[in-house]
Design a protein around this motif. Structure first.
Motif, mmCIF file in Angstrom:
data_model
loop_
_atom_site.group_PDB
_atom_site.id
_atom_site.type_symbol
_atom_site.label_atom_id
_atom_site.label_comp_id
_atom_site.label_asym_id
_atom_site.label_seq_id
_atom_site.Cartn_x
_atom_site.Cartn_y
_atom_site.Cartn_z
ATOM 1 N N PRO A 531 0.811 -1.230 0.000
ATOM 2 C CA PRO A 531 0.000 0.000 0.000
ATOM 3 C C PRO A 531 0.838 1.271 0.000
ATOM 4 O O PRO A 531 0.428 2.285 -0.576
ATOM 5 N N ASP A 532 2.004 1.253 0.654
ATOM 6 C CA ASP A 532 2.843 2.453 0.665
ATOM 7 C C ASP A 532 3.319 2.788 -0.739
ATOM 8 O O ASP A 532 3.378 3.966 -1.125
ATOM 9 N N TYR A 533 3.649 1.748 -1.517
ATOM 10 C CA TYR A 533 4.078 2.006 -2.883
ATOM 11 C C TYR A 533 2.921 2.558 -3.713
ATOM 12 O O TYR A 533 3.098 3.497 -4.508
ATOM 13 N N LEU A 534 1.725 2.019 -3.532
ATOM 14 C CA LEU A 534 0.569 2.494 -4.295
ATOM 15 C C LEU A 534 0.278 3.962 -3.994
ATOM 16 O O LEU A 534 -0.042 4.742 -4.904
ATOM 17 N N ARG A 535 0.413 4.359 -2.745
ATOM 18 C CA ARG A 535 0.132 5.748 -2.377
ATOM 19 C C ARG A 535 1.187 6.704 -2.936
ATOM 20 O O ARG A 535 0.870 7.802 -3.404
ATOM 21 N N ASP A 536 2.464 6.280 -2.857
ATOM 22 C CA ASP A 536 3.572 7.196 -3.128
ATOM 23 C C ASP A 536 4.061 7.171 -4.566
ATOM 24 O O ASP A 536 4.867 8.027 -4.957
ATOM 25 N N ASN A 537 3.602 6.214 -5.358
ATOM 26 C CA ASN A 537 4.121 6.069 -6.720
ATOM 27 C C ASN A 537 2.986 5.900 -7.736
ATOM 28 O O ASN A 537 3.087 5.098 -8.667
ATOM 29 N N VAL A 540 3.974 6.348 -11.441
ATOM 30 C CA VAL A 540 4.672 5.190 -12.028
ATOM 31 C C VAL A 540 3.659 4.128 -12.432
ATOM 32 O O VAL A 540 3.748 3.531 -13.514
ATOM 33 N N LEU A 541 2.677 3.884 -11.560
ATOM 34 C CA LEU A 541 1.663 2.874 -11.859
ATOM 35 C C LEU A 541 0.816 3.289 -13.057
ATOM 36 O O LEU A 541 0.510 2.461 -13.934
ATOM 37 N N ARG A 542 0.423 4.546 -13.133
ATOM 38 C CA ARG A 542 -0.391 4.995 -14.257
ATOM 39 C C ARG A 542 0.367 4.817 -15.578
ATOM 40 O O ARG A 542 -0.210 4.386 -16.579
ATOM 41 N N LYS A 543 1.631 5.138 -15.576
ATOM 42 C CA LYS A 543 2.431 4.959 -16.801
ATOM 43 C C LYS A 543 2.570 3.482 -17.140
ATOM 44 O O LYS A 543 2.456 3.081 -18.309
ATOM 45 N N PHE A 544 2.764 2.643 -16.105
ATOM 46 C CA PHE A 544 2.888 1.204 -16.321
ATOM 47 C C PHE A 544 1.585 0.628 -16.886
ATOM 48 O O PHE A 544 1.597 -0.270 -17.732
ATOM 49 N N TYR A 545 0.440 1.158 -16.434
ATOM 50 C CA TYR A 545 -0.858 0.696 -16.923
ATOM 51 C C TYR A 545 -1.233 1.332 -18.270
ATOM 52 O O TYR A 545 -2.311 1.072 -18.793
ATOM 53 N N GLY A 546 -0.356 2.199 -18.785
ATOM 54 C CA GLY A 546 -0.592 2.767 -20.102
ATOM 55 C C GLY A 546 -1.409 4.035 -20.117
ATOM 56 O O GLY A 546 -2.113 4.331 -21.080
ATOM 57 N N SER A 547 -1.298 4.832 -19.041
ATOM 58 C CA SER A 547 -2.059 6.058 -18.966
ATOM 59 C C SER A 547 -1.128 7.217 -18.648
ATOM 60 O O SER A 547 -0.002 7.025 -18.174
ATOM 61 N N ALA A 548 -1.596 8.430 -18.917
ATOM 62 C CA ALA A 548 -0.791 9.618 -18.646
ATOM 63 C C ALA A 548 -0.594 9.778 -17.137
ATOM 64 O O ALA A 548 -1.459 9.422 -16.334
#
Length: 910
Positions: A531-537, A540-548
């Motif tokens: 969860p800490d990574y999801l909150r703070d990054n 990065v996740l949006r780019k990895f999922y193919g979004s701006a």
């Protein structure tokens, strides 16, 4: 009026009440001081606080229950809501973080909350989150169950006024109080702590008497609440091979809400009395909430299994029309003979874990000041205040999954489901794939309210002894912003990309769940996104999922702005006379209320964002009356009647309308929107009580009440013609009428007649019977009780105070209730015999029902010195758990494990 009958238990209690009243006739209690004087008394000890509450109850013109702090910074429970659950007729629930929340007064949650008489609310809502104000800051809480013209309008159920400490309550000179608390739970063993400091100074100067007070507290809470669940019932005939004729859950799983939150609080007050006629004052309050927590899911979509083996059926069988997916269908479909399942094994099944990383914050602040004037028969108060409430929430969700070989389930294992995945495959980090989309739910709510209130009382002689009067005006501005929840699809497609192959993510992207669930895999831990990574990054996740990168924009169709002004004026004469030699007094009067509101939003019309604004004006007169007859010394008969109101939620008033002109005009199109024309919900209530007071703080009471509700708000679909085309538009509408009637019994008795140490004992208890019924045929709940209302609730307690010791043992109980409705579910007939064999229009809905449950709380304290006291407390000693089920107890829904808490607290006073 709806006729209601008494069960043997309350009927017997009434007999006991009458007998006890006869036995108490010889005991004369001293005349209670006026309730207004109680604020000037520093309460010491549990018994003193209860005595003050009883005096307030006796002298009130309305039906009032009070909770008074034992001492400075010593409210009788950890939170205000926790204390309110002891009040007759009040029911509560346990929140995700193990806090007691959401009080209902006689089955209704529309409550107006005031702090020192000033309206409080959270975000853009009408209600106030009681848990946001620490109990240590409060000197008393008054629960008004009946109408009074002097009360701020907005609560159909009643009003709750919370009183903060003021410097003129204390002795001259300096007063310093330090209090602290620490507790830990069975599921969350990390201690939660709270520390508070109150300083007050009062002195005489050349310019008169002046006092100043500052109260600061900080709470740091940690929580873990495990939940296990069965999903919707489904026919095995239409599922994987191997379970024909057996009803099994669509899915099984569990979750834990785990994390921490902090609550800083500061309140300050200054009072200046230049002479005996005048007082000038200033108040400030800040209450904050900061939360960082996560919901960790473990889950299996068992109906996607390759096959089912070892399916066992119960004897709870029924016939039902079933659709092709295995759910309840309409009567045009074929009939299946089905039996609720007992257990089964699902082979080659999708397994999933999920992390919902959440951040929440609330800031509440009030700045106020005013002038009190008291000379001769006239007393007045002018109060000006500015309130601000800001709320922010973020929720980032990532799902991952893998195929697992086997899931064994028990549908009903002593009231809940049990799930076992042999060898705990979801506990290994290998072979996980990304599932579903990246979900982002982000919102904020802001409200400000400026208020000016002028109130007074003029004393007279004769039948009319005095007159209350006042006016109040407010201006409230609110805004709500939210994104279109959801996000980009899983990279590479659902369940294609391996988590281990995502080199952009760190090695600790997957972690072992911080906690486990007793009913799942023997309380084994599982792997889940950090969860800490999801909150703070998130970028990065949006780019990895193919979004701006960057947070998604707030969606215009989710936003609204509101500007609301209210005006009120009231007059309320007090009267006193003699009726057959018996003293009769009370009040009569009314409150005239006007509201003017403009609310702006936007709808989606044929794919185009279209701004929409609506303005409304409403005026109501709210009459009230009460009579209190002293038929014998300390024996009162009280009657009250009055009209109350509550305004619709701002979200429901949003004028947003979404629809699309159909391409096929032979099909009636549909749409959805808010409803700025919603009427205010209105209620007319009647109360009748018999009250016997005796001794010091002892009393007996029996009361009946009856309430009608109209213009309840429910979501309903009706045809509307727009541009020559008829649409089925779903909006919140005023479609509901209901009645609520019941009985309340309450008593408190101190055993002074016992010898020696035993004279320190006291007992108290209350019982409430609440019969509610929805009266509108078009309402989905027609003929059924209001949601969330237990028919019966009770409290029983044992008190002790002697030789420096003070203790309390309290059991709080409520009977089963319907928490929510499902519409159509494939369930066996409920315990009331209602059959739901088909999902046809007009068929009564099925319910998520909650079993009866009770909690046992204990506290014992010792006055070490005149300045220092210490207390040990234990909450939920019985380990009470929330059990719900799908209409019939043979098919459980979920079990929520409320934590047990053990703690120590201290109070140091100089």
């Amino acid at each position: 009026m709806k006729r209601f009958t008494l069960s043997p238990i309350p009927a017997a209690a009434l007999v006991t009440l009458a007998l006890a009243g006869q036995q108490a006739q010889a005991q004369e209690a001293p005349k209670a001081p006026e309730a207004s004087k109680l604020e000037q008394v520093v309460i010491i000890g549990q018994r003193a606080s209860r005595n003050a509450a009883v005096q307030s109850k006796r002298d009130a013109d309305q039906v009032v229950e009070s909770i008074v702090a034992d001492d400075i910074g010593k409210f009788p429970d950890n939170t205000v809501a926790e204390a309110l659950q002891r009040v007759p007729g009040v029911q509560t629930v346990v929140n995700f973080n193990n806090e007691i929340v959401n009080p209902l007064i006689r089955g209704i949650g529309d409550i107006v909350t005031t702090v020192d008489g000033r309206e409080m609310f959270t975000g853009t809502g009408r209600g106030f989150a009681f848990q946001d104000l620490p109990a240590e800051a409060i000197s008393r809480a008054d629960v008004y169950k009946s109408a009074g013209a002097q009360l701020v309008e907005g609560g159909v159920a009643g009003a709750i006024d919370l009183k903060l400490r003021k410097p003129m309550e204390f002795r001259k000179g300096m007063t310093l109080v330090i209090n602290g608390r620490a507790n830990a739970g069975e599921f969350e063993t990390k201690p939660s702590t709270k520390l508070g400091v109150l300083g007050s100074y009062r002195t005489n100067l050349d310019g008169g008497e002046i006092g100043a007070l500052v109260d600061i507290s900080y709470a740091d809470h940690h929580f873990n609440r495990p939940i296990s669940f069965n999903c919707d019932p489904r026919s095995g005939t239409n599922g994987p091979a191997g379970a024909a004729g057996v009803v099994l859950p669509t899915c099984v799983g569990g979750l834990t809400d785990t994390g921490d939150y902090q609550r800083p609080q500061v309140n300050a007050a200054v009072q200046w009395r230049p002479n005996k006629e005048n007082e000038f004052y200033a108040d400030a309050l800040y209450a904050g909430y900061r939360a960082k927590f996560a919901t960790f899911f473990i889950f299996s979509d068992i109906f996607a299994a390759q096959n089912i083996t070892n399916a066992k059926a119960s004897t709870d069988c029924f016939d039902a029309h079933v659709d092709g997916a295995g759910f309840l269908g309409n009567s045009s479909l074929g009939v299946q003979h089905l039996c609720n399942g007992v257990s089964a094994t699902f082979n080659n099944v999708p397994g999933l874990t999920s992390t919902q990383a959440k951040v929440g914050m609330t800031d509440q602040s009030v700045l106020a000041g005013g002038w009190k004037y008291n000379s001769g028969p006239l007393s007045t108060t002018l109060d000006l205040s500015h309130m601000r409430s800001n709320n922010r929430n973020r929720n980032i969700i990532v799902d991952i999954g893998k195929q697992i070989s086997e899931v064994d389930i028990a549908v009903n294992d002593d009231g809940h489901g049990t799930t076992n995945m042999p060898n705990n495959p979801l506990g290994s980090a290998t072979d996980f794939r990304f599932a579903n989309s990246l979900f982002q739910d982000i919102n904020k709510a802001n409200s400000t309210q400026d208020a000016v209130a002028f109130s007074g009382n003029y004393e007279l002689s004769g039948f009319i002894t005095s007159i209350d009067f006042g006016v109040r005006g407010t201006s409230r501005k609110s805004e709500w912003r939210a994104n279109q929840a959801g996000g980009p699809n899983a990279p590479g497609g659902n369940r294609v990309t391996l988590v281990s192959s995502a080199s952009v993510l760190p090695a600790d992207f997957l972690i072992s769940s911080p906690n486990c669930i007793p009913q799942i895999n023997g309380c084994a831990h599982w792997m889940t996104p950090n969860p800490d990574y999801l909150r703070d990054n998130t970028d990065v996740l949006r780019k990895f999922y193919g979004s701006a990168v960057g947070d998604p924009a707030f969606a215009p169709v989710n936003n609204y702005d509101s500007n609301e002004k209210t005006y009120a004026a009231y007059i309320q004469p007090h009267y006193e006379t003699s009726l057959g030699g018996m003293r009769l007094d009370g009040v009569f009067g009314g409150r005239l209320v006007r509201s003017e509101r403009t609310i702006s939003g936007a709808g989606m019309i044929n794919g185009v964002v279209t701004p929409q604004t609506a303005s409304t004006t409403k005026t109501h007169f709210l009459p009230n009356a009460s009579a209190k007859l002293e038929v014998a010394p300390n024996l009162l008969v009280r009657a009250t009647a009055g009209v109350t109101m509550s305004r619709p939620d701002l979200g429901a008033l949003n004028p947003t309308l979404n629809y699309t002109v159909p391409s096929n005009l032979n099909i009636r199109p549909s749409g959805a929107g808010g409803n700025p024309d919603l009427k205010d919900q209105m209620s007319t209530a009647y109360d009748l009580s018999v009250e016997r007071y005796f001794g010091k703080g002892s009393y007996l009471q029996a009361a009946v009440y009856y309430r009608t509700l109209k213009d309840r708000v429910a979501s309903a679909s009706y045809p509307e013609t727009i541009g020559g085309i008829t649409y089925d538009i779903t909006r919140p509408r005023n479609v509901g009428k209901a009645t609520l009637s019941g009985l309340e019994l309450s008593a408190q008795y101190f055993l002074d007649f016992l010898p020696g140490a035993a004279s320190g004992f006291g007992v108290f208890g209350n019982y409430t019977q609440a019969d509610s019924e929805v009266k509108t045929p078009t309402d989905p709940l027609y003929g059924k009780p209001l949601l969330g209302v237990s028919k019966q609730s009770a409290n029983a307690g044992l008190l002790y105070e002697k030789f420096g010791f003070t203790s309390r043992l309290v059991y709080t109980w409520r009977s089963k209730f319907n928490e929510g409705q499902f519409g159509c579910e494939l369930v066996s007939p409920a315990e009331n015999g209602m059959s739901v064999g088909a999902c046809d229009p007009g068929v009564a809905p099925t319910y998520n029902r909650v079993k009866a449950y009770g909690r046992l709380d204990f506290a014992v304290g010792y006055q070490v010195t005149e300045q220092l006291s210490v207390t040990f407390n234990a909450n939920n000693l019985t380990g009470a758990k929330y059990h719900s089920y799908f209409q019939s107890e043979s098919f459980p829904h979920d079990i929520r494990s409320d934590d047990k808490f053990y703690g120590l607290s201290f109070n140091f006073k100089l």
